[in-house]
Structures are given as structure tokens and as C-alpha cells.
Design a protein around this motif. Sequence first.
Motif, PDB file in Angstrom:
ATOM      1  N   GLU A 170     -31.539  -9.419  15.990  1.00  0.00           N
ATOM      2  CA  GLU A 170     -32.282  -9.876  17.169  1.00  0.00           C
ATOM      3  C   GLU A 170     -33.231 -11.021  16.848  1.00  0.00           C
ATOM      4  N   SER A 171     -33.727 -11.084  15.637  1.00  0.00           N
ATOM      5  CA  SER A 171     -34.686 -12.125  15.282  1.00  0.00           C
ATOM      6  C   SER A 171     -34.426 -12.602  13.859  1.00  0.00           C
ATOM      7  N   PRO A 172     -34.779 -13.849  13.541  1.00  0.00           N
ATOM      8  CA  PRO A 172     -34.555 -14.377  12.200  1.00  0.00           C
ATOM      9  C   PRO A 172     -35.536 -13.792  11.190  1.00  0.00           C
ATOM     10  N   ARG A 173     -35.180 -13.911   9.934  1.00  0.00           N
ATOM     11  CA  ARG A 173     -36.041 -13.498   8.840  1.00  0.00           C
ATOM     12  C   ARG A 173     -36.688 -14.750   8.266  1.00  0.00           C
ATOM     13  N   VAL A 174     -37.967 -14.693   7.970  1.00  0.00           N
ATOM     14  CA  VAL A 174     -38.711 -15.851   7.478  1.00  0.00           C
ATOM     15  C   VAL A 174     -39.249 -15.537   6.083  1.00  0.00           C
ATOM     16  N   LEU A 175     -38.935 -16.425   5.128  1.00  0.00           N
ATOM     17  CA  LEU A 175     -39.368 -16.245   3.747  1.00  0.00           C
ATOM     18  C   LEU A 175     -40.269 -17.395   3.329  1.00  0.00           C
ATOM     19  N   GLY A 176     -40.983 -17.187   2.245  1.00  0.00           N
ATOM     20  CA  GLY A 176     -41.776 -18.256   1.652  1.00  0.00           C
ATOM     21  C   GLY A 176     -43.171 -18.352   2.223  1.00  0.00           C
ATOM     22  N   GLY A 177     -43.687 -19.548   2.268  1.00  0.00           N
ATOM     23  CA  GLY A 177     -45.061 -19.825   2.629  1.00  0.00           C
ATOM     24  C   GLY A 177     -45.626 -20.810   1.628  1.00  0.00           C
ATOM     25  N   CYS A 178     -46.633 -21.578   2.022  1.00  0.00           N
ATOM     26  CA  CYS A 178     -47.178 -22.624   1.159  1.00  0.00           C
ATOM     27  C   CYS A 178     -48.039 -22.026   0.061  1.00  0.00           C
ATOM     28  N   GLY A 179     -47.815 -22.472  -1.173  1.00  0.00           N
ATOM     29  CA  GLY A 179     -48.609 -22.006  -2.297  1.00  0.00           C
ATOM     30  C   GLY A 179     -47.890 -22.192  -3.609  1.00  0.00           C
ATOM     31  N   ASP A 180     -48.563 -21.813  -4.687  1.00  0.00           N
ATOM     32  CA  ASP A 180     -48.019 -21.975  -6.032  1.00  0.00           C
ATOM     33  C   ASP A 180     -47.763 -20.640  -6.713  1.00  0.00           C
ATOM     34  N   GLY A 181     -47.785 -19.554  -5.953  1.00  0.00           N
ATOM     35  CA  GLY A 181     -47.542 -18.243  -6.514  1.00  0.00           C
ATOM     36  C   GLY A 181     -46.085 -17.844  -6.406  1.00  0.00           C
ATOM     37  N   PRO A 182     -45.727 -16.645  -6.898  1.00  0.00           N
ATOM     38  CA  PRO A 182     -44.350 -16.149  -6.786  1.00  0.00           C
ATOM     39  C   PRO A 182     -43.909 -16.045  -5.331  1.00  0.00           C
ATOM     40  N   GLY A 183     -42.713 -16.528  -5.035  1.00  0.00           N
ATOM     41  CA  GLY A 183     -42.191 -16.470  -3.681  1.00  0.00           C
ATOM     42  C   GLY A 183     -42.780 -17.493  -2.737  1.00  0.00           C
ATOM     43  N   GLU A 184     -43.609 -18.405  -3.261  1.00  0.00           N
ATOM     44  CA  GLU A 184     -44.219 -19.449  -2.430  1.00  0.00           C
ATOM     45  C   GLU A 184     -43.609 -20.803  -2.762  1.00  0.00           C
ATOM     46  N   LEU A 185     -43.676 -21.723  -1.806  1.00  0.00           N
ATOM     47  CA  LEU A 185     -43.013 -23.016  -1.912  1.00  0.00           C
ATOM     48  C   LEU A 185     -43.982 -24.141  -1.584  1.00  0.00           C
ATOM     49  N   ARG A 186     -43.599 -25.343  -1.993  1.00  0.00           N
ATOM     50  CA  ARG A 186     -44.353 -26.535  -1.618  1.00  0.00           C
ATOM     51  C   ARG A 186     -43.537 -27.476  -0.737  1.00  0.00           C
ATOM     52  N   ASN A 187     -42.267 -27.590  -1.003  1.00  0.00           N
ATOM     53  CA  ASN A 187     -41.418 -28.452  -0.177  1.00  0.00           C
ATOM     54  C   ASN A 187     -39.964 -28.109  -0.465  1.00  0.00           C
TER      55      ASN A 187
END
Length: 294
Positions: free
Chosen positions: A15-32
Motif C-alpha cells: 500500500e505504501s513505499p518503504r523509505v531508507l536512509g537519511g542525511c548523515g555520516d553514520g551507518p545507514g545514512e547517506l550524503r548523495n
Amino acid sequence: DSHDCRVWILDTGAESPRVLGGCGDGPGELRNATAATFSGDTLLLVDQGRGSMVKMTLDGEEVERSAFNVYSLGALFVTDVYLWQDGEILATLSLFPNSEGAKHSQVASFDRFGGDPTSLGLFAPPVAQRTPRPIPRPGSICVATTEGSGDVVVAVNTWGPQIALLERRSLDPILSARIPFEWARAREHSLRPGHWGPTSPEPRAACSDEYAIIGYRRQWYASDGVSDVVAGGMVVMNLNEGTMTVLGGEEPPEPGSVTLMTPGAASGDRFFFYTNSQFDYPVVREYQLVQNRN
């Protein structure tokens, strides 16, 4: 979503998408995150902001991260990525067109996660040396299995613009063709005298077993960041025959037109398109490719 450092996983049965990541430099985080592909039950991401490739579970847990330097390949960032079943990684590189640009290739193959490139293909054309300003030129890839050539890579770019079929291992060209849109051809930029070509359209490709669909949009960005699509079109390419059928054309697309959308993935005769701005954000639509034999 490179601005919000997130990755959307869309399941047509959910019913709804799954959203991963987020801005940061920790595990599971992304910058670009500039490119993503599935690797079994994990995701393989290119996190350009942190100069690395990342393996992440579908729940957002980081499994492994490896440094990934594309500057040595004459590129600014990776625009598309694909993972073969044997673990070989395929990537398209957004090159800097300058005096050194034509010495580099637009597609690279890596034998393992974090490894060095094992083969390079689709060299930048001579026009790369005639551009006085380093405007990156993005491209896209998808893969398919043809009747005559076996596994092939479909690579598209904005240099010509160009569609090329490459042999999987060597990345040598099997076929090369021009995109049949007059407005997409190389010329001096009307808003930047002395600079080659339009900054748009940016191509995107999706492959099924027999066909590839390549989408282009010609658009301009106003000072407030709002895009204005002045033309849109898609090319349906029969990979076995090497023939092309053109959808869309020179006129601005009608509201809701599929030519406002971007090819994202394919399965059999089903193609999935997405858009980030031309519909209620975000939208993914599924279409069935139908052949007209009249």
C-alpha cells in the motif's frame, strides 16, 4: 531522492513505499545517493557524497561500505548502476567534457564490490574536447539478452545523443545509433554562447527481454527551480532487430502524458515509469507494451 538523502523502495503489491536512509555520516545514512540497484535481498547504492558504495538491507541496515573513487576515471559521479548475478558491477559515469574528456569512457565494469574497473567502454566523442566549460554529461544503462549477441548492455547518453549496444564482458560496441529527436542533437547552447549542447535532455533507459525504452525530456529550469518541459519523447528499441520506434515528438507533452515520465524498470512486456515533478509527487505507473501489427 538525492536532496533528502533517501531511497524509495516501491512494491506494486504494497500500500505504501518503504523509505531508507537519511542525511548523515553514520551507518545507514547517506550524503548523495546517485544510483541504486538490487543485490539479492539487499540494495547496492552509490553514495557519491561519501565517496563509497554501500550494501544495505531492505530495512535500512548498512551491511558493508567500500570506498569508490570515480575521479580517477575522469568522472564526477555515477549516474546508473547494475549488478550481474555473478557479482560483477556495471556503472555509467558522468564525465567532465574538457580537454581530457575524450580520453575517458562512459561505462565501467567492476568484478567485485570495491574493486578496480576490469573493462571500460563507450569512449567520449571528440566533441568532448571542444566544450570550454566542464558541464557533466549524464547517461544511463540497462541490460538484456538478445537472440544473436547474448547478454548486452544498452547504454545511452547526451553526447550525440546516442544509443549503443555493448558486449557484456569487453564493453565493445555492437551497434550505435543516434536518438531521432532533432531537438536533442548536439548544437551550440542558445543560453550559453560558446558552450556545446543542451544541458537537458537527460536520458533514462529500461530493458525487458526483447525491448529497451529510452526516455528523454527537453526542459528548462526557471530561477525558482520550477521545470518547464518543452518537448518529450521516448524511443522503443527492438534489441533483436536493432530497430527504433519513436513516441512523442517536438510538441510539449499533454498533461498526464507518459512522455513526461521516466523509464525506471521492466519485466517482460511491463514497463514501470516514475516522475518526481510533473505529477503529484511521487508517482510510479505501470504500462504494458502492445505491438501494433497493422
